[in-house]
Design a protein around this motif. Sequence first.
Motif, PDB file in Angstrom:
ATOM      1  N   GLN A 178       0.840  -1.184   0.000  1.00  0.00           N
ATOM      2  CA  GLN A 178       0.000   0.000   0.000  1.00  0.00           C
ATOM      3  C   GLN A 178       0.881   1.241   0.000  1.00  0.00           C
ATOM      4  O   GLN A 178       2.033   1.215   0.442  1.00  0.00           O
ATOM      5  CB  GLN A 178      -0.911   0.000   1.217  1.00  0.00           C
ATOM      6  N   SER A 179       0.327   2.331  -0.472  1.00  0.00           N
ATOM      7  CA  SER A 179       1.047   3.593  -0.512  1.00  0.00           C
ATOM      8  C   SER A 179       1.540   3.968   0.887  1.00  0.00           C
ATOM      9  O   SER A 179       0.776   3.961   1.847  1.00  0.00           O
ATOM     10  CB  SER A 179       0.120   4.683  -1.040  1.00  0.00           C
ATOM     11  N   GLY A 180       2.812   4.278   0.986  1.00  0.00           N
ATOM     12  CA  GLY A 180       3.413   4.700   2.245  1.00  0.00           C
ATOM     13  C   GLY A 180       3.858   3.588   3.170  1.00  0.00           C
ATOM     14  O   GLY A 180       4.545   3.847   4.157  1.00  0.00           O
ATOM     15  N   ALA A 181       3.508   2.347   2.861  1.00  0.00           N
ATOM     16  CA  ALA A 181       3.846   1.235   3.765  1.00  0.00           C
ATOM     17  C   ALA A 181       5.354   1.100   3.958  1.00  0.00           C
ATOM     18  O   ALA A 181       5.824   0.924   5.093  1.00  0.00           O
ATOM     19  CB  ALA A 181       3.259  -0.074   3.248  1.00  0.00           C
ATOM     20  N   MET A 182       6.105   1.173   2.886  1.00  0.00           N
ATOM     21  CA  MET A 182       7.557   0.997   2.980  1.00  0.00           C
ATOM     22  C   MET A 182       8.182   2.088   3.850  1.00  0.00           C
ATOM     23  O   MET A 182       9.016   1.808   4.711  1.00  0.00           O
ATOM     24  CB  MET A 182       8.161   1.005   1.573  1.00  0.00           C
ATOM     25  N   GLU A 183       7.775   3.315   3.646  1.00  0.00           N
ATOM     26  CA  GLU A 183       8.342   4.433   4.399  1.00  0.00           C
ATOM     27  C   GLU A 183       8.017   4.329   5.885  1.00  0.00           C
ATOM     28  O   GLU A 183       8.870   4.556   6.743  1.00  0.00           O
ATOM     29  CB  GLU A 183       7.832   5.766   3.833  1.00  0.00           C
ATOM     30  N   ILE A 184       6.776   3.971   6.204  1.00  0.00           N
ATOM     31  CA  ILE A 184       6.382   3.834   7.608  1.00  0.00           C
ATOM     32  C   ILE A 184       7.132   2.672   8.251  1.00  0.00           C
ATOM     33  O   ILE A 184       7.634   2.784   9.381  1.00  0.00           O
ATOM     34  CB  ILE A 184       4.859   3.651   7.731  1.00  0.00           C
ATOM     35  N   ALA A 185       7.234   1.561   7.541  1.00  0.00           N
ATOM     36  CA  ALA A 185       7.963   0.402   8.068  1.00  0.00           C
ATOM     37  C   ALA A 185       9.430   0.748   8.309  1.00  0.00           C
ATOM     38  O   ALA A 185      10.024   0.299   9.301  1.00  0.00           O
ATOM     39  CB  ALA A 185       7.831  -0.777   7.106  1.00  0.00           C
ATOM     40  N   GLU A 186      10.018   1.547   7.430  1.00  0.00           N
ATOM     41  CA  GLU A 186      11.414   1.962   7.622  1.00  0.00           C
ATOM     42  C   GLU A 186      11.572   2.787   8.897  1.00  0.00           C
ATOM     43  O   GLU A 186      12.565   2.650   9.615  1.00  0.00           O
ATOM     44  CB  GLU A 186      11.910   2.756   6.413  1.00  0.00           C
ATOM     45  N   LEU A 187      10.589   3.634   9.206  1.00  0.00           N
ATOM     46  CA  LEU A 187      10.636   4.402  10.446  1.00  0.00           C
ATOM     47  C   LEU A 187      10.566   3.478  11.661  1.00  0.00           C
ATOM     48  O   LEU A 187      11.286   3.677  12.647  1.00  0.00           O
ATOM     49  CB  LEU A 187       9.500   5.425  10.485  1.00  0.00           C
ATOM     50  N   PHE A 188       9.721   2.465  11.589  1.00  0.00           N
ATOM     51  CA  PHE A 188       9.645   1.500  12.690  1.00  0.00           C
ATOM     52  C   PHE A 188      10.944   0.701  12.799  1.00  0.00           C
ATOM     53  O   PHE A 188      11.381   0.367  13.900  1.00  0.00           O
ATOM     54  CB  PHE A 188       8.436   0.581  12.535  1.00  0.00           C
ATOM     55  N   ALA A 189      11.562   0.393  11.677  1.00  0.00           N
ATOM     56  CA  ALA A 189      12.845  -0.317  11.717  1.00  0.00           C
ATOM     57  C   ALA A 189      13.905   0.527  12.412  1.00  0.00           C
ATOM     58  O   ALA A 189      14.709   0.003  13.194  1.00  0.00           O
ATOM     59  CB  ALA A 189      13.290  -0.696  10.303  1.00  0.00           C
ATOM     60  N   ALA A 190      13.903   1.825  12.158  1.00  0.00           N
ATOM     61  CA  ALA A 190      14.861   2.712  12.836  1.00  0.00           C
ATOM     62  C   ALA A 190      14.615   2.710  14.343  1.00  0.00           C
ATOM     63  O   ALA A 190      15.558   2.616  15.139  1.00  0.00           O
ATOM     64  CB  ALA A 190      14.761   4.130  12.274  1.00  0.00           C
ATOM     65  N   GLN A 191      13.336   2.776  14.745  1.00  0.00           N
ATOM     66  CA  GLN A 191      13.027   2.732  16.174  1.00  0.00           C
ATOM     67  C   GLN A 191      13.381   1.377  16.779  1.00  0.00           C
ATOM     68  O   GLN A 191      13.869   1.297  17.900  1.00  0.00           O
ATOM     69  CB  GLN A 191      11.563   3.050  16.415  1.00  0.00           C
TER      70      GLN A 191
END
Length: 172
Positions: A142-155
């Motif tokens: 879905q749109s934005g899924a990769m970017e949001i998941a990357e933020l969670f990976a950083a956290q």
Amino acid sequence: MDKSSVIRALREAARALHESSTPDDTLQAIVAAGGASVPGFQHVGISVVHGRERIESKAVTGRLVWELDEVQYALMEGPCVDSLRTVSTLAVEHLRHDHRWPRYVPAAVGHGVLSQLAFRLHADDDTFGCLNFYGTESETLQSGAMEIAELFAAQATIALARAIEKDTPAQP
């Protein structure tokens, strides 16, 4: 997912990190927030590497993650294993048609997985583990899924580094 939902999800994840009393609670808070916030991915897990070979699931949102993580570790193939060894980030759409993991894919598809994300968690030159997202509702991201998941990976990287630091005995 709109921008305010993303901000709210990240704020909740940051609060959970701060309020968690143990390293395991922190990691569990990350997977719970990730599962609730990354569109198209309902199942999340954090895997930890011990030494260079042994991998273990440290926090999961449910049985599906636990079982598929174990399949990947036993076969030493799949998005998690590849993200730890070769490519730090993997986005897998249309999993059932992916030929990179001939033994893992049938098991994942048999559990209803249609798409998957895997992110290596590392700081400096040390690899700590992997953040895995399993999607059972759509074969595409879905749109934005990769970017949001990357933020969670950083956290998750910060949380995992902190957990490892707390679990490591002080040297005299």
